[in-house]
Motif scaffolding. Structure first.
Motif, short mmCIF file in Angstrom:
data_model
loop_
_atom_site.label_atom_id
_atom_site.label_comp_id
_atom_site.label_asym_id
_atom_site.label_seq_id
_atom_site.Cartn_x
_atom_site.Cartn_y
_atom_site.Cartn_z
N ASP A 58 -92.59 19.01 -53.71
CA ASP A 58 -92.21 20.41 -53.64
C ASP A 58 -91.33 20.67 -52.41
N PHE A 59 -91.67 19.98 -51.31
CA PHE A 59 -90.88 20.13 -50.08
C PHE A 59 -89.43 19.71 -50.31
N ILE A 60 -89.24 18.54 -50.92
CA ILE A 60 -87.86 18.05 -51.11
C ILE A 60 -87.13 18.92 -52.14
N ASN A 61 -87.85 19.31 -53.18
CA ASN A 61 -87.21 20.16 -54.19
C ASN A 61 -86.70 21.47 -53.56
N LYS A 62 -87.44 21.97 -52.59
CA LYS A 62 -87.04 23.24 -51.96
C LYS A 62 -85.98 23.03 -50.87
N SER A 63 -86.13 21.96 -50.08
CA SER A 63 -85.21 21.78 -48.94
C SER A 63 -83.88 21.13 -49.36
N GLY A 64 -83.94 20.29 -50.41
CA GLY A 64 -82.72 19.59 -50.87
C GLY A 64 -82.26 18.51 -49.90
N LYS A 65 -83.14 18.12 -48.98
CA LYS A 65 -82.77 17.07 -48.03
C LYS A 65 -84.02 16.34 -47.56
N PHE A 66 -83.81 15.15 -47.02
CA PHE A 66 -84.93 14.39 -46.46
C PHE A 66 -84.38 13.38 -45.47
N ALA A 67 -85.30 12.89 -44.60
CA ALA A 67 -84.95 11.80 -43.68
C ALA A 67 -85.89 10.64 -43.96
N VAL A 68 -85.40 9.43 -43.73
CA VAL A 68 -86.22 8.23 -43.89
C VAL A 68 -86.25 7.51 -42.55
N SER A 69 -87.47 7.27 -42.02
CA SER A 69 -87.62 6.52 -40.77
C SER A 69 -88.26 5.18 -41.09
N ILE A 70 -87.59 4.09 -40.75
CA ILE A 70 -88.11 2.74 -41.02
C ILE A 70 -88.97 2.33 -39.82
N LEU A 71 -90.27 2.07 -40.10
CA LEU A 71 -91.23 1.88 -39.01
C LEU A 71 -91.14 0.50 -38.38
N ASN A 72 -91.50 0.44 -37.08
CA ASN A 72 -91.60 -0.84 -36.39
C ASN A 72 -93.04 -1.33 -36.42
N GLU A 73 -93.25 -2.58 -35.97
CA GLU A 73 -94.56 -3.23 -36.13
C GLU A 73 -95.68 -2.54 -35.34
N ASP A 74 -95.33 -1.68 -34.39
CA ASP A 74 -96.35 -0.96 -33.62
C ASP A 74 -96.72 0.38 -34.25
N GLN A 75 -96.16 0.67 -35.42
CA GLN A 75 -96.35 2.01 -36.00
C GLN A 75 -97.25 2.03 -37.22
N LYS A 76 -98.19 1.07 -37.29
CA LYS A 76 -99.15 1.04 -38.40
C LYS A 76 -99.97 2.34 -38.47
N ASP A 77 -100.40 2.85 -37.30
CA ASP A 77 -101.21 4.08 -37.28
C ASP A 77 -100.41 5.26 -37.83
N MET A 78 -99.13 5.26 -37.55
CA MET A 78 -98.25 6.33 -38.05
C MET A 78 -98.19 6.25 -39.58
N SER A 79 -98.07 5.03 -40.11
CA SER A 79 -98.05 4.84 -41.56
C SER A 79 -99.35 5.32 -42.19
#
Ligand code: FAD
Ligand code: NAD
Length: 158
Positions: A58-79
């Motif tokens: 619903d967020f993307i349908n309304k905003s019409g945009k998105f960002a993609v962040s490719i995680l590094n090996e220290d970002q498991k908790d973020m995932s």
């Protein structure tokens, strides 16, 4: 064929891990996704696949945009956090890039405008036209057989 057979097979395809983010009005939303691919060089297009039950849809349908962040090996908790698996993470400080919220410290961030979308079964495929890119050095967080992996030696297969 049962669902587990399909997931087991798909889990054999090693991927990186991304967090997709977007903003609609004052609200920012983030979601972990490994269904991400490069689509076209000219124009520069990428693809993400979002479950029909995800709040992100619903967020993307309304905003019409998105960002993609490719995680590094220290970002498991973020995932885990943006997959809804770890509710304990404190407030997230998004890094603003090209007027979009992205994940601080990620290996690459791409901001996109929705170029096309296709409903495919229980997911929607969003093709994004890339509007800006930021990259840093580091090693990726990988996902294989349903588990996070480190490939920090990054040995080249000869
Ligand atoms: P929610 O589940 O509501 O949000 C996810 C979490 O992020 C919640 O804890 C929420 O509180 C938090 N959050 C969101 N925005 C903010 C904010 N602004 N500030 C603070 N916290 C915030 N699903 C797919 O559809 N496609 C994929 O490609 C995909 N790949 C995945 C890969 C991996 C490795 C994993 C673990 C999961 C993947 N998933 C994928 C599943 C998906 O990440 C989860 O189902 C997710 O919970 C769906 O997010 P949602 O948009 O429904 O939002
Ligand atoms: P898993 O063992 O379920 O996933 C292995 C692989 O199966 C994934 O990499 C993906 O390619 C595929 N897959 C899993 N669920 C899918 C779905 N609903 N639709 C399409 N493909 C799917 O990994 P896990 O650690 O148990 O995953 C944690 C959660 O995240 C699960 O609920 C899973 O369904 C979800 N997930 C969804 C997707 C997706 O929607 N594309 C991708 C990965 C994980």
């Amino acid at each position: 064929m049962d669902d587990q057979t399909f997931r087991t097979a798909m889990g054999k395809f090693a991927t990186g891990v991304t967090v997709v983010t977007t903003q609609h009005g004052e609200d920012i939303h983030g979601m972990t996704a490994n269904a991400f691919m490069s689509v076209s060089l000219n124009p520069k297009l990428v693809l993400i696949s979002i479950d029909e039950n995800a709040t992100m849809l619903d967020f993307i349908n309304k905003s019409g945009k998105f960002a993609v962040s490719i995680l590094n090996e220290d970002q498991k908790d973020m995932s885990a956090y943006f997959a809804g698996q770890n509710k304990e993470l404190k407030e997230v400080n998004f890094k603003w890039f090209n007027d979009m919220p992205t994940i601080e410290g990620s290996l690459a961030s791409l901001t996109c405008e929705v170029y096309d979308s296709v409903i495919a079964g229980d997911h929607t495929l969003y093709i994004g036209k890339v509007t800006d890119i930021h990259t840093t050095k580091g090693d990726p967080l990988a996902f294989y057989e349903g588990k996070y992996r480190q490939i920090s030696d990054c040995a080249e297969v000869k």
